[in-house]
Design a protein around this motif. Structure first.
Motif, PDB file in Angstrom:
ATOM      1  N   LEU A 116       0.811  -1.214   0.000  1.00 34.90           N
ATOM      2  CA  LEU A 116       0.000   0.000   0.000  1.00 34.90           C
ATOM      3  C   LEU A 116       0.846   1.266   0.000  1.00 34.90           C
ATOM      4  O   LEU A 116       0.454   2.264  -0.630  1.00 34.90           O
ATOM      5  N   PRO A 117       2.017   1.286   0.647  1.00 34.10           N
ATOM      6  CA  PRO A 117       2.836   2.499   0.554  1.00 34.10           C
ATOM      7  C   PRO A 117       3.264   2.843  -0.877  1.00 34.10           C
ATOM      8  O   PRO A 117       3.343   4.014  -1.229  1.00 34.10           O
ATOM      9  N   MET A 118       3.553   1.830  -1.719  1.00 33.62           N
ATOM     10  CA  MET A 118       3.956   2.148  -3.093  1.00 33.62           C
ATOM     11  C   MET A 118       2.813   2.824  -3.856  1.00 33.62           C
ATOM     12  O   MET A 118       3.039   3.687  -4.705  1.00 33.62           O
ATOM     13  N   ILE A 119       1.566   2.454  -3.491  1.00 33.12           N
ATOM     14  CA  ILE A 119       0.406   3.066  -4.140  1.00 33.12           C
ATOM     15  C   ILE A 119       0.094   4.421  -3.523  1.00 33.12           C
ATOM     16  O   ILE A 119      -0.081   5.425  -4.227  1.00 33.12           O
ATOM     17  N   GLY A 120       0.030   4.466  -2.186  1.00 29.64           N
ATOM     18  CA  GLY A 120      -0.336   5.706  -1.501  1.00 29.64           C
ATOM     19  C   GLY A 120       0.639   6.834  -1.756  1.00 29.64           C
ATOM     20  O   GLY A 120       0.230   7.977  -1.994  1.00 29.64           O
ATOM     21  N   GLU A 121       1.922   6.525  -1.716  1.00 28.26           N
ATOM     22  CA  GLU A 121       2.920   7.567  -1.926  1.00 28.26           C
ATOM     23  C   GLU A 121       2.912   8.059  -3.371  1.00 28.26           C
ATOM     24  O   GLU A 121       3.008   9.267  -3.627  1.00 28.26           O
ATOM     25  N   TRP A 149       1.459  12.537  -6.979  1.00 29.97           N
ATOM     26  CA  TRP A 149       0.812  12.890  -8.242  1.00 29.97           C
ATOM     27  C   TRP A 149      -0.343  13.874  -8.022  1.00 29.97           C
ATOM     28  O   TRP A 149      -0.530  14.817  -8.800  1.00 29.97           O
ATOM     29  N   ALA A 150      -1.118  13.669  -6.962  1.00 36.22           N
ATOM     30  CA  ALA A 150      -2.302  14.498  -6.720  1.00 36.22           C
ATOM     31  C   ALA A 150      -1.952  15.977  -6.619  1.00 36.22           C
ATOM     32  O   ALA A 150      -2.661  16.838  -7.152  1.00 36.22           O
ATOM     33  N   VAL A 151      -0.850  16.282  -5.940  1.00 32.15           N
ATOM     34  CA  VAL A 151      -0.444  17.682  -5.774  1.00 32.15           C
ATOM     35  C   VAL A 151       0.257  18.211  -7.013  1.00 32.15           C
ATOM     36  O   VAL A 151      -0.074  19.289  -7.528  1.00 32.15           O
ATOM     37  N   ALA A 188      -6.675  17.663   1.218  1.00 34.00           N
ATOM     38  CA  ALA A 188      -7.274  16.328   1.162  1.00 34.00           C
ATOM     39  C   ALA A 188      -7.699  15.850   2.549  1.00 34.00           C
ATOM     40  O   ALA A 188      -7.088  16.199   3.567  1.00 34.00           O
ATOM     41  N   TYR A 189      -8.762  15.050   2.559  1.00 36.60           N
ATOM     42  CA  TYR A 189      -9.256  14.360   3.749  1.00 36.60           C
ATOM     43  C   TYR A 189      -9.027  12.872   3.499  1.00 36.60           C
ATOM     44  O   TYR A 189      -9.204  12.401   2.368  1.00 36.60           O
ATOM     45  N   LYS A 212       1.854  15.845   1.775  1.00 31.42           N
ATOM     46  CA  LYS A 212       2.396  17.016   2.481  1.00 31.42           C
ATOM     47  C   LYS A 212       3.776  17.393   1.951  1.00 31.42           C
ATOM     48  O   LYS A 212       4.091  18.583   1.823  1.00 31.42           O
ATOM     49  N   ALA A 213       4.586  16.387   1.625  1.00 31.07           N
ATOM     50  CA  ALA A 213       5.926  16.669   1.088  1.00 31.07           C
ATOM     51  C   ALA A 213       5.851  17.410  -0.243  1.00 31.07           C
ATOM     52  O   ALA A 213       6.730  18.215  -0.567  1.00 31.07           O
ATOM     53  N   ALA A 214       4.778  17.157  -0.993  1.00 26.85           N
ATOM     54  CA  ALA A 214       4.605  17.821  -2.291  1.00 26.85           C
ATOM     55  C   ALA A 214       3.964  19.203  -2.156  1.00 26.85           C
ATOM     56  O   ALA A 214       3.799  19.913  -3.150  1.00 26.85           O
TER      57      ALA A 214
END
Length: 411
Positions: free
Chosen positions: A166-171, A176-178, A186-187, A208-210
């Motif tokens: 899941l981290p490879m997907i979530g990160e 990408w989202a930002v 985001a919520y 947050k990093a982005a």
């Protein structure tokens, strides 16, 4: 015994020799008979490789496990049930759900009673964590075909994973989202167990990093939740976007309906997720209400490649349905096992099989994949997708590829 009686009942040498000859022939015949009974079983044991598949064949995750099993069966149908001259036997064990204690007991039964050579399956993280200590103690090669919490492969040096983390997907999605999705706030909504916590932490960290801002979060119980209250809480905040993770199976469609019932329009609030909330069953049940939802994922039956087209065709012919990411996990898991056994010449020693698996590369229906030799975890493409209408069908359409993604949490 009979010959001895003959010898002592008479002083006649001829009778003595006849008795000894009879004894020798009797012993030879007995040994031959015993060999005839024992040797086939011994040879059969030596020539059969037993793979114990542990997963939830019943309960709310039964369809999940059925798809993994369908992938296993299709691979064996296409490639035969013999590898390196040895017959492959599958022994299936049902956990009934995410219960680590049951999984551990079943793994012990497989190793001790059933003499399993390899452990595989594991739709759910608790199943994989439960069996990990058994694989470690017994030094058995263990192939994780779905369970996606990052820490699993660290629980034993005999574990190799062919699915995802899941981290490879979530990160990947958070970044990408930002940077490309134009999302600034985001919520997050995730299921409150290992994979959900992994997905939440990775998405929030990368988001947050982005440069993005997390405006709130909620964690939902894994056991048959009523999503209405959680969705209402998110709606009350009216966030710019919502990131979602829930396990595959029956829940994605239920959550999708809760979004729809509360008027959560993907055109107004960007709905971002991993692949489970927008799997084929979920978006078909939602219809047009699913349009516009965004996700990052590693496999969908709509992926454009010849290998996937052939895989989907064969799968449909066999099971009258499309394969999902569970099915491709089972399929690729068997490929890994077969190829590792070829490298070892059919030897099932756990250390030898792990060594054979490290660094292995192949073309999967999902695209090019490999096993990281340092972590024994999957390396693969992650696809950014949007739910769209293509002809009369509502499907996930890939529009961007992030290649060769590794799990970001492994040290």
């Amino acid at each position: 015994f009979f010959a001895g009686k003959v010898r002592h009942s008479s002083g006649n040498n001829t009778k003595q020799w006849l008795g000894e000859d009879t004894m020798k022939r009797s012993l030879f015949a007995g040994a031959a008979l015993l060999a005839a009974v024992i040797l086939p079983a011994a040879v059969n044991a030596q020539e059969t490789i037993k793979i114990g598949v542990i997963t939830a064949f019943s309960g709310q995750f039964a369809d999940t496990s059925a798809q993994i099993d369908n992938g296993i069966k299709l691979y064996m149908k296409q490639h035969g049930d013999k590898v390196a001259g040895k017959k492959i036997e599958i022994i299936r064990k049902d956990t009934g759900g995410p219960n680590p204690d049951v999984s551990k007991r079943l793994a012990q039964e497989l190793v001790v009673r059933d003499k399993a050579d390899i452990l595989a399956g594991f739709a759910l993280t608790p199943e994989a964590l439960g069996a990990a200590s058994v694989a470690d103690e017994a030094k058995k090669f263990m192939v994780v075909m779905n369970a996606a919490t990052a820490v699993i492969t660290e629980k034993s040096p005999y574990i190799v994973r062919v699915s995802l983390t899941l981290p490879m997907i979530g990160e990947t999605l958070g970044t990408w989202a930002v940077k490309k999705g134009g999302v600034k706030k985001a919520y997050t909504m995730v299921t409150d167990y290992g994979p959900g916590l992994d997905a939440e932490a990775a998405f929030q960290r990368a988001f947050k990093a982005a440069g993005g801002e997390i405006v709130g979060s909620v964690r939902m119980p894994i056991a048959n939740p009523d999503f209405s209250a959680f969705v209402q809480r998110a709606k009350d905040l009216n966030p710019e976007s919502i990131f979602v993770f829930i396990p595959g199976g029956a829940q994605p469609a239920a959550l999708g309906k809760a979004f729809a019932e509360r008027g959560m329009d993907p055109k107004k609030i960007k709905l971002l997720s991993t692949g489970e909330p927008v799997d084929e069953t979920a978006i078909k049940s939602l219809g047009d209400l699913a349009l516009g939802r965004l996700s990052a994922w590693h496999y969908d039956y709509n992926h454009k490649s010849k290998m996937n087209a052939d895989f989907v065709k064969a799968f449909n012919a066999e099971y009258k349905r499309n394969p999902d990411f569970f099915a491709v996990g089972g399929y690729d898991g068997m490929h890994l096992i077969y190829e590792a056994l070829k490298k070892t010449g059919g030897k099932t020693d756990g250390a030898a099989l792990v060594a054979a698996a490290k660094g292995m590369k192949w073309e999967s229906p999902r695209g090019p994949i490999s096993i990281d030799p340092a972590t024994r975890d999957i390396v693969q493409n992650v696809y950014i997708r949007r739910v769209e209408k293509v002809g009369k069908d509502i499907v996930n359409v890939e529009f961007e590829t992030i290649p060769n993604v590794k799990d970001p949490t492994h040290k």
